[in-house]
Design an enzyme around this catalytic site. Structure first.
Site, PDB file in Angstrom:
ATOM      1  N   HIS A 102       0.798  -1.232   0.000  1.00 41.92           N
ATOM      2  CA  HIS A 102       0.000   0.000   0.000  1.00 41.92           C
ATOM      3  C   HIS A 102       0.831   1.283   0.000  1.00 41.92           C
ATOM      4  CE1 HIS A 102      -3.892  -1.999   1.739  1.00 41.92           C
ATOM      5  NE2 HIS A 102      -3.300  -2.748   0.828  1.00 41.92           N
ATOM      6  N   HIS A 137      -3.415   2.929  -4.941  1.00 37.73           N
ATOM      7  CA  HIS A 137      -2.368   3.366  -4.018  1.00 37.73           C
ATOM      8  C   HIS A 137      -1.398   4.351  -4.681  1.00 37.73           C
ATOM      9  CE1 HIS A 137      -3.937   0.559  -1.174  1.00 37.73           C
ATOM     10  NE2 HIS A 137      -3.774  -0.442  -2.027  1.00 37.73           N
TER      11      HIS A 137
END
Ligand code: RB5
Length: 149
Positions: A102, A137
């Site tokens: 992430h 992300h």
């Protein structure tokens, strides 16, 4: 551990022992690394040792950096003050994986006084092995890096 990487690693006096453990792991895995010390157990200041690792990663001389102090906190604060660095303080395997997927972290911080060498080795292996997921992300990383401007 997949792709070829060059790692920069350092600690302060509070992370010396765990740093030896992690450099041993890197050697066992055939991963190239540069160890920025310290070379004695004397008390030192963690920003002085975070700096060469983070500058090296930011300049592209290294793919990733690993920083160790007593708690990992001082090292992670120092690292995140260097432009281009995204450092996560990690003491569990879930976060080791998630912060690569992430946050695309390029520096990992750990505390020798917080976790044992076995877990630390697994955290490093997981963090090195996990790829950034990209997608949604990317936008968040881009906004994160805009905060440096
Ligand atoms: C050193 O005693 C200790 O403060 C340092 O290793 C680190 O934990 C700081 O965040």
């Amino acid at each position: 551990m997949g792709q070829i990487m060059k790692i920069a690693i350092s600690s302060d006096h509070g992370g010396n022992q765990l740093r030896q453990e992690i450099t041993q792991l890197l050697s066992e895995r055939g991963i190239e690394f540069e160890d920025f010390g310290p070379t004695t157990d004397d008390s030192v200041d963690y920003p002085d040792f975070a700096s060469p690792v983070c500058q090296g990663v930011a300049e592209g001389k290294f793919d990733r950096g690993i920083l160790i102090c007593g708690t990992g906190i001082g090292m992670s604060i120092a690292a995140n003050k260097v432009k281009g660095i995204r450092c996560a303080l990690v003491h569990d395997l879930f976060s080791a994986k998630a912060t690569r997927e992430h946050n695309d972290t390029n520096v990992l911080a750990m505390g020798e006084r917080v976790i044992g060498p076995g877990l630390a080795r697994e955290i490093v292996a997981t963090w090195l092995d996990t790829s950034f997921e990209g997608g949604r992300h990317e936008r968040r990383i881009s906004k994160l890096m805009d905060l440096e401007k």
